[in-house]
Design a protein around this motif. Structure first.
Motif, PDB file in Angstrom:
ATOM      1  N   ALA A  32       0.835  -1.204   0.000  1.00  0.00           N
ATOM      2  CA  ALA A  32       0.000   0.000   0.000  1.00  0.00           C
ATOM      3  C   ALA A  32       0.866   1.248   0.000  1.00  0.00           C
ATOM      4  CB  ALA A  32      -0.932  -0.016   1.225  1.00  0.00           C
ATOM      5  N   GLU A  33       1.913   1.232   0.795  1.00  0.00           N
ATOM      6  CA  GLU A  33       2.764   2.407   0.900  1.00  0.00           C
ATOM      7  C   GLU A  33       3.516   2.684  -0.401  1.00  0.00           C
ATOM      8  OE1 GLU A  33       4.849   3.268   4.696  1.00  0.00           O
ATOM      9  OE2 GLU A  33       6.659   2.968   3.501  1.00  0.00           O
ATOM     10  N   ALA A  34       4.041   1.631  -0.989  1.00  0.00           N
ATOM     11  CA  ALA A  34       4.804   1.822  -2.226  1.00  0.00           C
ATOM     12  C   ALA A  34       3.910   2.365  -3.335  1.00  0.00           C
ATOM     13  CB  ALA A  34       5.450   0.504  -2.657  1.00  0.00           C
ATOM     14  N   ILE A  35       2.743   1.774  -3.458  1.00  0.00           N
ATOM     15  CA  ILE A  35       1.835   2.220  -4.519  1.00  0.00           C
ATOM     16  C   ILE A  35       1.344   3.638  -4.230  1.00  0.00           C
ATOM     17  CG2 ILE A  35      -0.423   1.788  -5.564  1.00  0.00           C
ATOM     18  CD1 ILE A  35       0.253  -1.265  -5.079  1.00  0.00           C
ATOM     19  N   ALA A  36       1.062   3.920  -2.983  1.00  0.00           N
ATOM     20  CA  ALA A  36       0.603   5.266  -2.644  1.00  0.00           C
ATOM     21  C   ALA A  36       1.659   6.300  -3.008  1.00  0.00           C
ATOM     22  CB  ALA A  36       0.250   5.340  -1.155  1.00  0.00           C
ATOM     23  N   LYS A  37       2.908   5.991  -2.711  1.00  0.00           N
ATOM     24  CA  LYS A  37       3.956   6.933  -3.074  1.00  0.00           C
ATOM     25  C   LYS A  37       4.018   7.123  -4.588  1.00  0.00           C
ATOM     26  CE  LYS A  37       7.068   6.339   0.870  1.00  0.00           C
ATOM     27  NZ  LYS A  37       8.316   5.706   1.349  1.00  0.00           N
ATOM     28  N   GLY A  38       3.877   6.022  -5.303  1.00  0.00           N
ATOM     29  CA  GLY A  38       3.882   6.124  -6.761  1.00  0.00           C
ATOM     30  C   GLY A  38       2.730   6.982  -7.257  1.00  0.00           C
ATOM     31  N   VAL A  39       1.576   6.770  -6.702  1.00  0.00           N
ATOM     32  CA  VAL A  39       0.413   7.568  -7.102  1.00  0.00           C
ATOM     33  C   VAL A  39       0.639   9.033  -6.739  1.00  0.00           C
ATOM     34  CG1 VAL A  39      -2.048   7.981  -6.677  1.00  0.00           C
ATOM     35  CG2 VAL A  39      -1.199   5.632  -6.936  1.00  0.00           C
ATOM     36  N   GLY A  40       1.139   9.256  -5.536  1.00  0.00           N
ATOM     37  CA  GLY A  40       1.375  10.627  -5.077  1.00  0.00           C
ATOM     38  C   GLY A  40       2.288  11.377  -6.032  1.00  0.00           C
ATOM     39  N   GLU A  41       3.323  10.699  -6.488  1.00  0.00           N
ATOM     40  CA  GLU A  41       4.221  11.352  -7.441  1.00  0.00           C
ATOM     41  C   GLU A  41       3.520  11.613  -8.770  1.00  0.00           C
ATOM     42  OE1 GLU A  41       7.686   8.850  -7.546  1.00  0.00           O
ATOM     43  OE2 GLU A  41       7.986   9.199  -5.389  1.00  0.00           O
ATOM     44  N   ALA A  42       2.741  10.639  -9.189  1.00  0.00           N
ATOM     45  CA  ALA A  42       2.088  10.764 -10.494  1.00  0.00           C
ATOM     46  C   ALA A  42       1.068  11.900 -10.516  1.00  0.00           C
ATOM     47  CB  ALA A  42       1.404   9.442 -10.861  1.00  0.00           C
ATOM     48  N   VAL A  43       0.394  12.097  -9.427  1.00  0.00           N
ATOM     49  CA  VAL A  43      -0.707  13.072  -9.437  1.00  0.00           C
ATOM     50  C   VAL A  43      -0.428  14.272  -8.534  1.00  0.00           C
ATOM     51  CG1 VAL A  43      -2.394  11.283  -9.991  1.00  0.00           C
ATOM     52  CG2 VAL A  43      -2.021  11.926  -7.597  1.00  0.00           C
ATOM     53  N   ASN A  44       0.755  14.324  -7.991  1.00  0.00           N
ATOM     54  CA  ASN A  44       1.147  15.450  -7.146  1.00  0.00           C
ATOM     55  C   ASN A  44       0.220  15.611  -5.946  1.00  0.00           C
ATOM     56  OD1 ASN A  44       2.764  17.522  -6.375  1.00  0.00           O
ATOM     57  ND2 ASN A  44       1.861  19.048  -7.758  1.00  0.00           N
ATOM     58  N   ALA A  45      -0.029  14.514  -5.289  1.00  0.00           N
ATOM     59  CA  ALA A  45      -0.938  14.542  -4.132  1.00  0.00           C
ATOM     60  C   ALA A  45      -0.165  14.309  -2.847  1.00  0.00           C
ATOM     61  CB  ALA A  45      -2.009  13.472  -4.281  1.00  0.00           C
ATOM     62  N   MET A  46      -0.753  14.749  -1.774  1.00  0.00           N
ATOM     63  CA  MET A  46      -0.201  14.528  -0.437  1.00  0.00           C
ATOM     64  C   MET A  46      -0.438  13.074  -0.023  1.00  0.00           C
ATOM     65  SD  MET A  46       1.280  16.085   2.123  1.00  0.00           S
ATOM     66  CE  MET A  46       0.948  17.849   2.013  1.00  0.00           C
TER      67      MET A  46
END
Lengths: 248, 248, 248, 248, 248, 248
Positions: free
Chosen positions: E44-58
């Protein structure tokens, strides 16, 4: 002024001049073979009354059962769970804040209460903010441990050295002897007494400290000592209360 | 015997002869313009001590804050929520049951506590059964309201008629005057006093009973009356305690 | 009007003319060898419906599981802990108060619910005040026990004398026979039946009352009696509801 | 067998042959302008009774108030908080497990209950293990949603297409019409109905779904449809119950 | 942006442009003989970080202990009770909502969390409405399970067929191998593996699934597979997050 | 060994040689204009890993949200209520104790956690005794605050004098700079900074400490300092852990 000996119009009048209240908190727990089970509440209550007279402050009802789970293998001990004590503090302070009190000065007689009290203060500030009371952001709580007063600490060192120990201490026993001379217990104490262990569960505690004392020799206590401790604590905590009240 | 003035070996010795304990429970709540905020705790505690001496029973620490939410619009009132009081009772009795107590006789000074106490007893029996304590199925709790003693009730009727009312009553005020003659309040009371309303929320309560009295005229109270109430209650509750203890 | 058979616009229309709602509360607990486990809920629900028709009031869903912890050694009993029931009441009333209901009339079929209900009312008033709902200070709850109606009580005495007992009584059994004639149980009842003990834990209860009855002889019940009890209760509680509604 | 129409000896006899019980769970919530507030409880209860007759199983009392917080801006809705519903389930199942029940088959009429029910099952298994009941590790709970039965689903599609929607659906309304033909509501429905939004807070819900329907056209419902849904659900859930019971 | 690597003024600036936050939630639980106990949190953490980078989210702090009570007979598992997890979510979101966040996108790695999370969302919306925060009615929570992404699901099927199983799956193991190649475990796996049972208590679970796997063959996992799963999940959940954010 | 990178058989093997586990606990809270919101968790986790390597101990998952209610007026802060954190600790330790762990060494990065942690330990010992686990009376918890290590304290004094302050301190900021050099924040700091106030509610806190710092000058921090703090803390806490483990 004692809250329980006041009428509500007297409380209303008091609030017109002061937002402060002193709440004694003790414990109902074993204090070794010769110490009173009510020691911590007795000490806190007596000192709180003394402070109240000295500084003309309102004294709330004594919280006589606190957080003493580790003493529960000794008969007579009564303890709340920390989460219950938090609820008690929150409910009680919420009532008093709604009435107008905002400065809560707890005079505490039991080390085991401190952590839970501090947790309870945090939970209560948050609860009051959630209730959107206008005075919520002025509420302040402080815990003052009478046995940590510098004068008390020094006198105990002077009188008892390392026989002061850390539970069922001669200083607290002396104070109860001063307050209740009719309840002084006689009794042989083992010359050996354990000390220095951590505090964990109740069965473990009794195994480590079989008669309940932690490194102390309460046989050294006298009512005269108790009076000296009492006077030192009242003096120091009176000053502490006034500073707390004056603090923005 | 007062638990707070006993040592743990004394409690152990007591338990070898009796499984019973008396627990005074009161409240910290307004009692009209001239009644003491601690009235209910003061009465319960004084009578409990009297009973304890009469029947040689252990008296636990007074529960001085109870369920008085409806009085919280009057400054000085402190109340627990019912669910908090249930937790307090459950935690406290669990400690005492583990030590060997099984007969709990609550001497109560406040009608508002009764429902919550009964709920707490049920919750506690269930909790103790869940802990699989062998003595769980012998635990018994009873609440005895001193103001419901038949002698007390009759004397109040005789002395005050319908000016006894149902809160801040002359009978309870009289009892506090007997216990604390130094704290007798003077004060004009409105001749009109409301009565007969139900009890709902705290704002509603204050609207219905603006000075806190419910149909009572506490100006009729005297310390001498208080002594008579005290003696009647001690006598009747001593008998009640012994019957409770003897009951299988 | 039954809430569960209404649509929300019908509730909205109802609220435009009345803030009152009747909530039947029973229990799911043993009622002796021949009594129905649902007795208390069945009686409360039937009477509540009758009252609702008589006074054109809204009837909420029946709370069919209550506080019956002491009956849990008999299979089929289901009970909430008091603290759970308090939460159920608080959650439920909060919803209804937000919708506009302010007068809650509980028709109760089980003595064991009363203390917890009263505690729940106090907790709920306090909770609503904390939510700062404008209507919070007009909320009123009352519990009306159908078996305490004076007509019911007198008829039971007349028909059954002291064989009415206090649990699994012929009066409540009769009422269930009237409502569910198809579920009348046959069965031998021991001629001896215990009575007069206090109520403590569940194991203790079963030991004292081995077949579940408390001093009662439900074999005396008939459906015809049941109808008479029903009619008396409906009449008396209809009047009680209207008075409650009219009361300021 | 209906638990509420059984005596405890009948429950004892039932347990000698089966550890299974069916518990209907619904909700008390708005179902659009013409749907009954009790829809979910009515459907679950009716189907549970049908299943009970078909498979000779015990049916517990209907849980008629569930988790419907998002519907609380419509008058008449009553909801528990999830944490309260968890406590209700845990208390209830603990009683039944102590009596010998180990297979709990919940027939559910409300999608909003599912998450909380599953959370409650986990919490209950853990609680029972903590109580050290010998049968704890054989306890099994399952939730079966009648509206998810494949036959029901297909029939709804066939009869209503996408006018089935997802709340206040014609299928559930039809079922209530079959059970309570006397409570069929007439009423104009807006031809526009919202659908496809997520479910969040109660104010948000009402803004998105102003008349309470979610994409449905309950005007299509008929009692005859209801009967067909009922029969399909009873048949499928009867098979489901027996499989659940047989499963190791 | 990672919340824990941000300063509060950076959060303030972020809130000026977006009300959204992604919260990874996993579990600390056994994942078979060769799977990592932290698998669900790691994924969950790894994917969340990937998503965060992709969409510029917190990205908020990872909730690394979830609801895994059924795994607690395997050493190393840590679980919260559902009611505790609900409190954690409620407390956490309340803080974030007060700061201005209103869109909560949970990226979840553990099926056992879903029910409790959904219950927690409902409880939190209700709590926030009770606090009367103006933004309460705009708060939205969504749970997105990375292992349910359609691309992930298809790839797992393609690579592993029915050896994917449902716990300690090769797909999640592969993802942890990609994230932590240094922590790849070797170990013989029994060729037989159970599957298809329901999930009940923890003792029951271990009896049914003695080595912790549920129908899976994690030996098929490779870090390269893990990368593919990671990329598919990040892509799909990035789109999902943006849609969630855009949704009214 | 990191628990989250271990398999359950590895945990089982570890338990055969040691009953000890180290649990890092931090907070998610503002640390002034330039400090990281995750500072306390980052420091605790990094040091715990260092200690774990030095003494070959198991490291549990980091508790990254703690008790920081007083910081909640700064965006990005997340806090549990004390009673929630107590439940989290109790649930977590209960799982680990059932698996065989009995020595819990919390490496803590946040002063605000200490009181609640100590309360949680007491509540947990009591809970475990109630569960009647045989190992309950050997369970021991200790909290070790890295910032109180004597070497750390002395170095901070030496490097920063009274600009160390008590929140958002240069020592903790330095340590995060060492761990995450890529996340070093630049930013002007006001030269004036408040200090010396008590900590009460969150609104009060922000008023007293408008940029979040308490008497500190974090601009003095460097990654090199951070490394020195790290090494001192790891060395001292490694010794502390081994003593704790060896202690009877």
């Amino acid at each position: 002024m004692l809250l329980h000996l006041s009428s509500w119009p007297e409380v209303e009048a008091y609030l017109a001049r002061s937002p402060g209240i002193i709440i004694p908190i003790g414990s109902t727990e074993q204090h070794g073979p010769t110490g009173l089970i009510g020691t911590d509440a007795i000490c806190a209550e007596a000192i709180a009354k003394g402070v109240g007279e000295a500084v003309n402050a309102m004294i709330g009802p004594t919280i006589n059962v606190g957080m003493a789970l580790h003493h529960t293998r000794f008969p007579g001990t009564i303890s709340l769970r920390p989460s219950t004590l938090i609820a008690v503090i929150q409910d009680s302070l919420t009532c008093l804040v709604q009435a107008g009190f905002t400065k809560f000065f707890f005079i505490n007689g039991h080390g085991g209460n401190v952590a839970t009290l501090k947790a309870a203060f945090a939970e209560t500030y948050y609860h009051l903010e959630g209730l959107r009371l206008p005075q919520a952001d002025r509420v302040q709580c402080r815990v003052a441990n009478w046995y940590m007063c510098s004068g008390v600490y020094q006198l105990a060192k002077e009188l008892y050295g390392n026989q002061e120990g850390s539970h069922a201490t001669p200083s607290e026993v002396a104070l109860t002897q001063y307050v209740y001379p009719e309840a002084i217990k006689q009794g042989e104490l083992a010359s050996e007494v354990n000390s220095g262990h951590g505090i964990f569960g109740s069965t473990d505690f009794r195994r480590r400290y079989p008669d309940g004392r932690m490194g102390s020799n309460p046989a050294l206590a006298t009512p005269e000592h108790g009076q000296r401790f009492y006077e030192l604590a009242v003096k120091e905590l009176s000053r502490g209360y006034l500073e707390f009240l004056a603090q923005e």
